[in-house]
Design a protein around this motif. Structure first.
Motif, PDB file in Angstrom:
ATOM      1  N   LYS A  34       0.832  -1.191   0.000  1.00 40.08           N
ATOM      2  CA  LYS A  34       0.000   0.000   0.000  1.00 40.08           C
ATOM      3  C   LYS A  34       0.873   1.249   0.000  1.00 40.08           C
ATOM      4  CE  LYS A  34      -3.883   2.210   2.392  1.00 40.08           C
ATOM      5  NZ  LYS A  34      -4.805   2.157   3.558  1.00 40.08           N
ATOM      6  N   LEU A  35       0.637   2.114  -0.989  1.00 40.99           N
ATOM      7  CA  LEU A  35       1.406   3.346  -1.124  1.00 40.99           C
ATOM      8  C   LEU A  35       0.731   4.496  -0.393  1.00 40.99           C
ATOM      9  CD1 LEU A  35       2.319   3.000  -4.898  1.00 40.99           C
ATOM     10  CD2 LEU A  35       3.768   2.512  -2.940  1.00 40.99           C
ATOM     11  N   GLY A  36       1.528   5.519  -0.077  1.00 38.47           N
ATOM     12  CA  GLY A  36       1.032   6.612   0.753  1.00 38.47           C
ATOM     13  C   GLY A  36       0.309   7.711   0.010  1.00 38.47           C
ATOM     14  N   GLU A  37       0.310   7.663  -1.334  1.00 41.78           N
ATOM     15  CA  GLU A  37      -0.371   8.683  -2.128  1.00 41.78           C
ATOM     16  C   GLU A  37      -1.088   8.017  -3.296  1.00 41.78           C
ATOM     17  OE1 GLU A  37       2.072  12.747  -2.046  1.00 41.78           O
ATOM     18  OE2 GLU A  37       3.293  11.082  -2.753  1.00 41.78           O
ATOM     19  N   ASP A  38      -1.985   8.773  -3.945  1.00 35.19           N
ATOM     20  CA  ASP A  38      -2.739   8.256  -5.086  1.00 35.19           C
ATOM     21  C   ASP A  38      -2.317   8.953  -6.380  1.00 35.19           C
ATOM     22  OD1 ASP A  38      -4.150   6.590  -3.395  1.00 35.19           O
ATOM     23  OD2 ASP A  38      -5.814   7.997  -3.144  1.00 35.19           O
ATOM     24  N   ASN A  39      -1.028   9.228  -6.546  1.00 35.46           N
ATOM     25  CA  ASN A  39      -0.544   9.891  -7.761  1.00 35.46           C
ATOM     26  C   ASN A  39       0.775   9.266  -8.189  1.00 35.46           C
ATOM     27  OD1 ASN A  39       1.587  11.179  -6.192  1.00 35.46           O
ATOM     28  ND2 ASN A  39       0.005  12.556  -5.411  1.00 35.46           N
ATOM     29  N   SER A  40       1.340   9.793  -9.262  1.00 34.54           N
ATOM     30  CA  SER A  40       2.554   9.216  -9.829  1.00 34.54           C
ATOM     31  C   SER A  40       3.820   9.603  -9.078  1.00 34.54           C
ATOM     32  CB  SER A  40       2.686   9.631 -11.306  1.00 34.54           C
ATOM     33  OG  SER A  40       2.731  11.047 -11.420  1.00 34.54           O
ATOM     34  N   ASP A  41       3.705  10.371  -8.007  1.00 38.62           N
ATOM     35  CA  ASP A  41       4.891  10.785  -7.246  1.00 38.62           C
ATOM     36  C   ASP A  41       5.424   9.686  -6.344  1.00 38.62           C
ATOM     37  OD1 ASP A  41       4.813  13.301  -8.378  1.00 38.62           O
ATOM     38  OD2 ASP A  41       3.530  14.133  -6.797  1.00 38.62           O
ATOM     39  N   VAL A  54      15.228  -0.209 -11.882  1.00 46.65           N
ATOM     40  CA  VAL A  54      15.098  -0.942 -13.139  1.00 46.65           C
ATOM     41  C   VAL A  54      13.639  -1.286 -13.447  1.00 46.65           C
ATOM     42  CG1 VAL A  54      17.424  -1.885 -13.026  1.00 46.65           C
ATOM     43  CG2 VAL A  54      15.541  -3.143 -11.966  1.00 46.65           C
ATOM     44  N   TRP A  55      12.752  -1.135 -12.476  1.00 45.96           N
ATOM     45  CA  TRP A  55      11.320  -1.381 -12.695  1.00 45.96           C
ATOM     46  C   TRP A  55      10.550  -0.570 -11.664  1.00 45.96           C
ATOM     47  CZ3 TRP A  55       7.203  -3.121  -9.814  1.00 45.96           C
ATOM     48  CH2 TRP A  55       6.042  -3.483 -10.511  1.00 45.96           C
ATOM     49  N   GLY A  56       9.370  -0.082 -12.064  1.00 46.38           N
ATOM     50  CA  GLY A  56       8.544   0.681 -11.130  1.00 46.38           C
ATOM     51  C   GLY A  56       7.076   0.641 -11.520  1.00 46.38           C
ATOM     52  N   CYS A  57       6.226   0.760 -10.532  1.00 50.28           N
ATOM     53  CA  CYS A  57       4.780   0.887 -10.743  1.00 50.28           C
ATOM     54  C   CYS A  57       4.280   1.947  -9.777  1.00 50.28           C
ATOM     55  CB  CYS A  57       4.065  -0.436 -10.498  1.00 50.28           C
ATOM     56  SG  CYS A  57       2.261  -0.340 -10.710  1.00 50.28           S
ATOM     57  N   ASP A  58       3.768   3.071 -10.323  1.00 47.69           N
ATOM     58  CA  ASP A  58       3.348   4.158  -9.452  1.00 47.69           C
ATOM     59  C   ASP A  58       1.911   3.959  -8.981  1.00 47.69           C
ATOM     60  OD1 ASP A  58       1.577   5.174 -11.410  1.00 47.69           O
ATOM     61  OD2 ASP A  58       3.104   6.490 -12.241  1.00 47.69           O
ATOM     62  N   ALA A  59       1.415   4.911  -8.171  1.00 44.25           N
ATOM     63  CA  ALA A  59       0.130   4.756  -7.500  1.00 44.25           C
ATOM     64  C   ALA A  59      -1.070   4.932  -8.419  1.00 44.25           C
ATOM     65  CB  ALA A  59       0.038   5.734  -6.330  1.00 44.25           C
ATOM     66  N   VAL A  60      -0.842   5.309  -9.682  1.00 43.68           N
ATOM     67  CA  VAL A  60      -1.956   5.373 -10.634  1.00 43.68           C
ATOM     68  C   VAL A  60      -1.862   4.258 -11.664  1.00 43.68           C
ATOM     69  CG1 VAL A  60      -2.367   7.830 -10.328  1.00 43.68           C
ATOM     70  CG2 VAL A  60      -0.730   7.078 -12.049  1.00 43.68           C
ATOM     71  N   GLY A  61      -0.912   3.336 -11.490  1.00 40.12           N
ATOM     72  CA  GLY A  61      -0.829   2.158 -12.342  1.00 40.12           C
ATOM     73  C   GLY A  61       0.124   2.241 -13.500  1.00 40.12           C
ATOM     74  N   ASN A  62       0.911   3.323 -13.615  1.00 36.02           N
ATOM     75  CA  ASN A  62       1.902   3.417 -14.693  1.00 36.02           C
ATOM     76  C   ASN A  62       3.088   2.510 -14.383  1.00 36.02           C
ATOM     77  OD1 ASN A  62       0.490   5.475 -16.161  1.00 36.02           O
ATOM     78  ND2 ASN A  62       1.211   6.959 -14.658  1.00 36.02           N
ATOM     79  N   VAL A  63       3.422   1.643 -15.329  1.00 35.78           N
ATOM     80  CA  VAL A  63       4.514   0.691 -15.146  1.00 35.78           C
ATOM     81  C   VAL A  63       5.669   1.080 -16.069  1.00 35.78           C
ATOM     82  CG1 VAL A  63       5.218  -1.726 -15.300  1.00 35.78           C
ATOM     83  CG2 VAL A  63       2.902  -1.146 -14.543  1.00 35.78           C
ATOM     84  N   SER A  64       6.881   1.087 -15.550  1.00 36.05           N
ATOM     85  CA  SER A  64       8.048   1.427 -16.356  1.00 36.05           C
ATOM     86  C   SER A  64       9.188   0.479 -16.028  1.00 36.05           C
ATOM     87  CB  SER A  64       8.483   2.880 -16.092  1.00 36.05           C
ATOM     88  OG  SER A  64       8.846   3.044 -14.725  1.00 36.05           O
ATOM     89  N   GLY A  65      10.049   0.259 -17.014  1.00 38.21           N
ATOM     90  CA  GLY A  65      11.210  -0.599 -16.807  1.00 38.21           C
ATOM     91  C   GLY A  65      12.328  -0.210 -17.730  1.00 38.21           C
ATOM     92  N   SER A  66      13.562  -0.541 -17.377  1.00 41.11           N
ATOM     93  CA  SER A  66      14.720  -0.148 -18.175  1.00 41.11           C
ATOM     94  C   SER A  66      15.228  -1.268 -19.068  1.00 41.11           C
ATOM     95  CB  SER A  66      15.856   0.310 -17.251  1.00 41.11           C
ATOM     96  OG  SER A  66      16.242  -0.740 -16.378  1.00 41.11           O
ATOM     97  N   GLY A  67      14.692  -2.455 -18.940  1.00 44.36           N
ATOM     98  CA  GLY A  67      15.145  -3.588 -19.744  1.00 44.36           C
ATOM     99  C   GLY A  67      14.033  -4.122 -20.614  1.00 44.36           C
ATOM    100  N   PRO A  68      14.292  -5.197 -21.359  1.00 44.97           N
ATOM    101  CA  PRO A  68      13.262  -5.774 -22.231  1.00 44.97           C
ATOM    102  C   PRO A  68      12.150  -6.426 -21.411  1.00 44.97           C
ATOM    103  CG  PRO A  68      15.218  -7.164 -22.205  1.00 44.97           C
ATOM    104  CD  PRO A  68      15.579  -5.916 -21.468  1.00 44.97           C
ATOM    105  N   LEU A  69      10.947  -6.416 -21.981  1.00 44.71           N
ATOM    106  CA  LEU A  69       9.791  -7.039 -21.350  1.00 44.71           C
ATOM    107  C   LEU A  69       9.462  -8.314 -22.096  1.00 44.71           C
ATOM    108  CD1 LEU A  69       7.322  -7.042 -19.412  1.00 44.71           C
ATOM    109  CD2 LEU A  69       6.123  -5.687 -21.155  1.00 44.71           C
ATOM    110  N   THR A  70       9.502  -9.442 -21.405  1.00 41.36           N
ATOM    111  CA  THR A  70       9.174 -10.729 -21.997  1.00 41.36           C
ATOM    112  C   THR A  70       7.936 -11.280 -21.312  1.00 41.36           C
ATOM    113  OG1 THR A  70      11.518 -11.191 -22.443  1.00 41.36           O
ATOM    114  CG2 THR A  70      10.009 -13.055 -22.485  1.00 41.36           C
ATOM    115  N   THR A  71       6.909 -11.589 -22.103  1.00 46.37           N
ATOM    116  CA  THR A  71       5.679 -12.122 -21.548  1.00 46.37           C
ATOM    117  C   THR A  71       5.354 -13.458 -22.185  1.00 46.37           C
ATOM    118  OG1 THR A  71       4.246 -11.044 -23.181  1.00 46.37           O
ATOM    119  CG2 THR A  71       4.789  -9.797 -21.191  1.00 46.37           C
TER     120      THR A  71
END
Length: 198
Positions: A34-41, A54-71
């Motif tokens: 559980k994060l302390g805010e409801d925004n991308s900060d 190298v990977w992150g998911c903010d409180a509004v659901g934006n996902v970012s990564g610095s490497g390749p994504l394999t699914t």
């Protein structure tokens, strides 16, 4: 081997032996962060040993990564997907609904780059120059369209065998005509070939 402590700024769970496992045995219950805010900060982050994110998911659901994504399996992107750089799809893909593509509208001579895809020309007697081919851009495709009353000349990047368009140095497009070209390697050199219109 396991430490739980707090400094003046942060709290830590530190493991020095074996895996650090969080095991939830409760049926139909989640492991929640559980994060302390409801925004991308504020975000959940994974950092390497050098403390670089190298990977992150903010409180509004934006996902970012610095490497390749394999699914594996089906991946759904309901809110949109932005890719910076190249994308490799192995197997089939399915797109539902409308989608936007990168294009440029040119009224001057133009040399295509690796960032281009669709180029629309409306200049008098202009030239579209295809880039030099190598292993780094092998397989690249372009769609080139002429909307001007005069002809558009599409030319390979070199006068030799490499870079020609189906063994020809140029391809001429009359008004309203378009071509879809693919850069490929025939085993001994690189060249361009015309593909059937989409």
């Amino acid at each position: 081997d396991l430490s739980l402590y707090h400094t003046s700024n942060n709290s830590y769970i530190k493991n020095s032996v074996g895996h650090l496992q969080i095991d939830n045995d409760a049926t139909d219950k989640h492991i929640r962060l559980k994060l302390g805010e409801d925004n991308s900060d504020t975000a959940v982050q994974i950092r390497n040993n050098s403390n670089s994110t190298v990977w992150g998911c903010d409180a509004v659901g934006n996902v970012s990564g610095s490497g390749p994504l394999t699914t594996q399996g089906i991946t759904n992107c309901n809110g949109g997907l932005t890719v910076t750089g190249s994308t490799t799809v192995v197997g089939s893909s399915y797109l539902s609904g409308s989608h936007r593509v990168n294009y440029k509208f040119m009224v001057v001579d133009y040399a295509l780059t690796s960032d281009d895809y669709i180029i629309i020309f409306n200049g008098s007697n202009k030239t579209a120059t295809l880039p030099a081919l190598s292993a780094t851009n092998n397989g690249v495709t372009y769609i080139i369209k002429n909307t001007n009353a005069t002809s558009l000349t599409v030319t390979g990047s070199s006068a030799g065998g490499a870079g020609k368009i189906d063994s020809q140095q140029t391809k001429t497009l009359a008004q309203g005509e378009a071509c879809w070209v693919l850069g490929f390697n025939n085993g001994s050199s690189y060249g361009w070939t015309l593909l059937p219109e989409k």
